[in-house]
Design a protein around this motif. Structure first.
Motif, PDB file in Angstrom:
ATOM      1  N   LEU A 130     -26.185   2.533  -8.811  1.00  0.00           N
ATOM      2  CA  LEU A 130     -24.995   2.853  -9.615  1.00  0.00           C
ATOM      3  C   LEU A 130     -23.961   2.035  -9.431  1.00  0.00           C
ATOM      4  CD1 LEU A 130     -25.429   6.825  -9.227  1.00  0.00           C
ATOM      5  CD2 LEU A 130     -26.156   5.404 -11.345  1.00  0.00           C
ATOM      6  N   LYS A 131     -23.478   1.378 -10.670  1.00  0.00           N
ATOM      7  CA  LYS A 131     -22.334   0.618 -10.468  1.00  0.00           C
ATOM      8  C   LYS A 131     -20.941   1.426 -11.244  1.00  0.00           C
ATOM      9  CE  LYS A 131     -19.985  -3.576 -12.393  1.00  0.00           C
ATOM     10  NZ  LYS A 131     -19.723  -4.501 -13.363  1.00  0.00           N
ATOM     11  N   TRP A 132     -19.930   1.569 -10.167  1.00  0.00           N
ATOM     12  CA  TRP A 132     -18.935   2.332 -10.549  1.00  0.00           C
ATOM     13  C   TRP A 132     -18.258   1.874 -12.293  1.00  0.00           C
ATOM     14  CZ3 TRP A 132     -13.733   2.347 -11.660  1.00  0.00           C
ATOM     15  CH2 TRP A 132     -13.054   3.615 -11.918  1.00  0.00           C
ATOM     16  N   PRO A 133     -17.980   2.515 -12.885  1.00  0.00           N
ATOM     17  CA  PRO A 133     -18.121   4.013 -13.111  1.00  0.00           C
ATOM     18  C   PRO A 133     -19.381   4.569 -13.595  1.00  0.00           C
ATOM     19  CG  PRO A 133     -16.552   3.533 -14.743  1.00  0.00           C
ATOM     20  CD  PRO A 133     -16.861   2.067 -13.851  1.00  0.00           C
ATOM     21  N   ASN A 134     -19.991   3.590 -14.491  1.00  0.00           N
ATOM     22  CA  ASN A 134     -21.233   4.149 -15.250  1.00  0.00           C
ATOM     23  C   ASN A 134     -22.244   3.357 -15.605  1.00  0.00           C
ATOM     24  OD1 ASN A 134     -19.641   2.678 -16.982  1.00  0.00           O
ATOM     25  ND2 ASN A 134     -18.824   4.251 -18.446  1.00  0.00           N
ATOM     26  N   ASP A 135     -22.309   2.309 -14.921  1.00  0.00           N
ATOM     27  CA  ASP A 135     -23.528   1.426 -15.255  1.00  0.00           C
ATOM     28  C   ASP A 135     -24.860   1.700 -14.423  1.00  0.00           C
ATOM     29  OD1 ASP A 135     -22.006  -0.098 -16.966  1.00  0.00           O
ATOM     30  OD2 ASP A 135     -21.812  -1.688 -15.765  1.00  0.00           O
ATOM     31  N   LEU A 136     -25.834   1.567 -14.977  1.00  0.00           N
ATOM     32  CA  LEU A 136     -27.175   1.578 -13.992  1.00  0.00           C
ATOM     33  C   LEU A 136     -27.765   0.255 -13.859  1.00  0.00           C
ATOM     34  CD1 LEU A 136     -28.317   4.456 -16.774  1.00  0.00           C
ATOM     35  CD2 LEU A 136     -27.582   4.784 -14.257  1.00  0.00           C
ATOM     36  N   LEU A 137     -27.966   0.019 -12.724  1.00  0.00           N
ATOM     37  CA  LEU A 137     -28.533  -1.218 -12.198  1.00  0.00           C
ATOM     38  C   LEU A 137     -29.942  -1.100 -11.611  1.00  0.00           C
ATOM     39  CD1 LEU A 137     -25.523  -2.436 -10.036  1.00  0.00           C
ATOM     40  CD2 LEU A 137     -25.811  -2.583 -12.381  1.00  0.00           C
ATOM     41  N   VAL A 138     -30.806  -2.204 -11.856  1.00  0.00           N
ATOM     42  CA  VAL A 138     -32.205  -2.087 -11.388  1.00  0.00           C
ATOM     43  C   VAL A 138     -32.133  -3.688 -10.911  1.00  0.00           C
ATOM     44  CG1 VAL A 138     -33.162  -0.552 -13.023  1.00  0.00           C
ATOM     45  CG2 VAL A 138     -33.091  -3.208 -13.624  1.00  0.00           C
ATOM     46  N   GLY A 230     -25.728   6.017  -3.568  1.00  0.00           N
ATOM     47  CA  GLY A 230     -26.389   5.622  -4.518  1.00  0.00           C
ATOM     48  C   GLY A 230     -25.445   4.331  -5.282  1.00  0.00           C
ATOM     49  N   CYS A 231     -24.274   4.229  -4.935  1.00  0.00           N
ATOM     50  CA  CYS A 231     -23.338   3.387  -5.458  1.00  0.00           C
ATOM     51  C   CYS A 231     -23.488   1.920  -4.953  1.00  0.00           C
ATOM     52  CB  CYS A 231     -22.035   3.832  -5.396  1.00  0.00           C
ATOM     53  SG  CYS A 231     -20.771   2.941  -6.303  1.00  0.00           S
ATOM     54  N   ALA A 232     -23.863   1.083  -5.759  1.00  0.00           N
ATOM     55  CA  ALA A 232     -23.813  -0.529  -5.470  1.00  0.00           C
ATOM     56  C   ALA A 232     -22.460  -1.098  -5.430  1.00  0.00           C
ATOM     57  CB  ALA A 232     -24.573  -1.128  -6.355  1.00  0.00           C
ATOM     58  N   THR A 233     -21.498  -0.344  -5.800  1.00  0.00           N
ATOM     59  CA  THR A 233     -20.098  -0.970  -5.817  1.00  0.00           C
ATOM     60  C   THR A 233     -19.478  -0.781  -4.369  1.00  0.00           C
ATOM     61  OG1 THR A 233     -19.920  -0.296  -8.039  1.00  0.00           O
ATOM     62  CG2 THR A 233     -18.014  -0.889  -6.823  1.00  0.00           C
ATOM     63  N   GLU A 271      -5.844   1.647  -3.010  1.00  0.00           N
ATOM     64  CA  GLU A 271      -5.388   1.848  -4.496  1.00  0.00           C
ATOM     65  C   GLU A 271      -6.684   2.591  -4.773  1.00  0.00           C
ATOM     66  OE1 GLU A 271      -3.561   0.316  -8.576  1.00  0.00           O
ATOM     67  OE2 GLU A 271      -3.143  -1.052  -6.893  1.00  0.00           O
ATOM     68  N   ALA A 272      -6.557   3.966  -5.568  1.00  0.00           N
ATOM     69  CA  ALA A 272      -7.385   4.359  -6.367  1.00  0.00           C
ATOM     70  C   ALA A 272      -7.680   4.021  -7.677  1.00  0.00           C
ATOM     71  CB  ALA A 272      -7.271   6.092  -6.128  1.00  0.00           C
ATOM     72  N   VAL A 273      -8.430   3.669  -8.330  1.00  0.00           N
ATOM     73  CA  VAL A 273      -8.824   3.116  -9.259  1.00  0.00           C
ATOM     74  C   VAL A 273      -9.525   4.093 -10.456  1.00  0.00           C
ATOM     75  CG1 VAL A 273      -9.751   1.192 -11.140  1.00  0.00           C
ATOM     76  CG2 VAL A 273      -8.686   0.777  -8.599  1.00  0.00           C
ATOM     77  N   GLY A 274      -8.784   4.694 -11.472  1.00  0.00           N
ATOM     78  CA  GLY A 274      -9.625   5.831 -12.343  1.00  0.00           C
ATOM     79  C   GLY A 274      -9.955   5.230 -13.360  1.00  0.00           C
ATOM     80  N   ALA A 275      -9.412   4.114 -13.812  1.00  0.00           N
ATOM     81  CA  ALA A 275     -10.006   3.403 -15.135  1.00  0.00           C
ATOM     82  C   ALA A 275      -9.940   1.696 -15.030  1.00  0.00           C
ATOM     83  CB  ALA A 275      -9.343   3.932 -16.400  1.00  0.00           C
ATOM     84  N   GLY A 276     -10.939   1.171 -15.581  1.00  0.00           N
ATOM     85  CA  GLY A 276     -10.785  -0.415 -15.713  1.00  0.00           C
ATOM     86  C   GLY A 276     -12.180  -0.870 -15.589  1.00  0.00           C
ATOM     87  N   ASP A 277     -12.338  -2.044 -15.544  1.00  0.00           N
ATOM     88  CA  ASP A 277     -13.653  -2.995 -15.568  1.00  0.00           C
ATOM     89  C   ASP A 277     -13.736  -3.487 -14.198  1.00  0.00           C
ATOM     90  OD1 ASP A 277     -15.634  -3.266 -17.280  1.00  0.00           O
ATOM     91  OD2 ASP A 277     -15.089  -5.156 -17.833  1.00  0.00           O
ATOM     92  N   ILE A 278     -14.944  -3.096 -13.470  1.00  0.00           N
ATOM     93  CA  ILE A 278     -15.048  -3.631 -12.248  1.00  0.00           C
ATOM     94  C   ILE A 278     -16.274  -4.682 -11.995  1.00  0.00           C
ATOM     95  CG2 ILE A 278     -15.977  -3.008  -9.874  1.00  0.00           C
ATOM     96  CD1 ILE A 278     -13.411  -1.680 -10.542  1.00  0.00           C
ATOM     97  N   VAL A 279     -15.786  -5.873 -11.566  1.00  0.00           N
ATOM     98  CA  VAL A 279     -16.642  -7.043 -11.454  1.00  0.00           C
ATOM     99  C   VAL A 279     -17.168  -7.101  -9.815  1.00  0.00           C
ATOM    100  CG1 VAL A 279     -17.013  -9.496 -11.573  1.00  0.00           C
ATOM    101  CG2 VAL A 279     -15.607  -8.162 -13.182  1.00  0.00           C
ATOM    102  N   HIS A 280     -18.345  -6.888  -9.764  1.00  0.00           N
ATOM    103  CA  HIS A 280     -18.888  -7.237  -8.365  1.00  0.00           C
ATOM    104  C   HIS A 280     -18.732  -8.675  -8.151  1.00  0.00           C
ATOM    105  CE1 HIS A 280     -21.725  -3.562  -8.249  1.00  0.00           C
ATOM    106  NE2 HIS A 280     -20.370  -3.239  -8.302  1.00  0.00           N
ATOM    107  N   LEU A 281     -18.042  -9.071  -6.924  1.00  0.00           N
ATOM    108  CA  LEU A 281     -17.788 -10.491  -6.780  1.00  0.00           C
ATOM    109  C   LEU A 281     -18.968 -10.889  -5.721  1.00  0.00           C
ATOM    110  CD1 LEU A 281     -13.852 -10.549  -6.025  1.00  0.00           C
ATOM    111  CD2 LEU A 281     -15.341 -11.061  -8.060  1.00  0.00           C
TER     112      LEU A 281
END
Length: 284
Positions: A130-138, A230-233, A271-281
């Motif tokens: 799971l990539k936060w908040p709502n992506d499914l990764l394989v 289960g969160c890959a982030t 900082e707690a992020v409640g909404a936003g786009d997350i990029v895995h670096l």
């Protein structure tokens, strides 16, 4: 080559992609005292989420709407999600968690992610992260790829419609972007969509019942720890694209009690992020 008839491709032309069996799905999912109250399969629609939100006033909790093809499926930030007919699972469910305080409803997309990952692990033999908040990764060829997404929308005063889009049999030449993936490309042991959908919806029912029985408490229901596991982030360097053209770079260190992503910066702040786009670096 896909056979064509005079009026265009036949709906039976791609034999690797049989249609869903609505009768069998109802038989397997609808039972006395269960969460699911109706299962409708449509050939084609713009968005199952939009359709179910529109009919939420007259629908019972537990209504399930599935489309063989979505022409205007939406992800977060109104991104489009399209795929060939019968190549994935595109469905929405109507939930009315009256026992849960409104401020905990933000856990529903994360709960759905856990449920989908659990259901796919059982039925497809695929490790879904799971990539936060709502992506499914394989994993495809050793690389993380997005195979699905989740979108939750309010429906009236007391309802939430949660939609799931999942690439099942998409082939490499059909991917919308090179970074996308599918269960087939991730070497799933099964891509039978009837089996996968039943497994995912049963898993969703189990998790939703547990969360609801706990009054939405993410600790008592074990949702918070299961999502984190289960969160890959988590543990990654990320860039959070925040509202107002602000970006935050740091390590994703936790999921807090409100389902927000906690990012620790190099300056030592959290900082707690409640909404936003997350990029895995990528690691340096």
């Amino acid at each position: 080559m896909t056979p064509h008839n005079a009026s265009g491709p036949s709906r039976w032309s791609d034999l690797d992609r049989p249609p869903l069996n609505a009768t069998a799905l109802r038989r397997g999912l609808l039972h006395e005292g269960g969460l699911w109250t109706s299962v409708d399969v449509v050939q084609r629609t713009g968005s199952t989420n939009s359709d179910l939100v529109a009919r939420a006033g007259a629908a019972e909790e537990g209504a399930v709407l599935v489309a063989e093809e979505q022409t205007a499926g939406r992800g977060r930030l109104d991104r489009r999600w399209t795929a060939p007919p019968r190549s994935g699972l595109f469905f929405s469910v109507l939930l009315r968690p009256a026992e849960v305080p409104l401020e905990r409803w933000g856990w529903l997309p994360l709960l759905t992610g856990v449920a989908v990952a659990t259901g796919l692990s059982r039925a497809a033999g695929v490790d879904t992260a799971l990539k936060w908040p709502n992506d499914l990764l394989v994993t495809v060829g050793g690389e993380e790829r997005k195979a699905g997404g989740i979108l939750a929308e309010r429906a009236g005063e007391d309802g939430v419609v949660v939609g799931v889009g999942l690439n099942v049999t998409l082939r490499a030449d059909e991917l919308p972007v090179p970074q996308a993936g599918s269960l087939e490309l991730a070497d799933a042991v099964s891509t039978d969509r009837d089996t996968l959908l039943r497994s995912v919806l049963r898993s969703l029912e189990t998790w939703y019942d547990r969360w609801r029985a706990a009054g939405g408490d993410p600790v008592t229901s074990t949702l918070q720890e299961t999502y984190a596991a289960g969160c890959a982030t988590l543990g990654r360097q990320v860039r959070a694209e925040l509202p107002g053209d602000r970006a935050l770079v740091g390590e994703a260190v936790a999921i807090d009690g409100d389902g927000r992503l906690v990012v620790a910066t190099a300056e030592g702040t959290r900082e707690a992020v409640g909404a936003g786009d997350i990029v895995h670096l990528r690691p340096a």
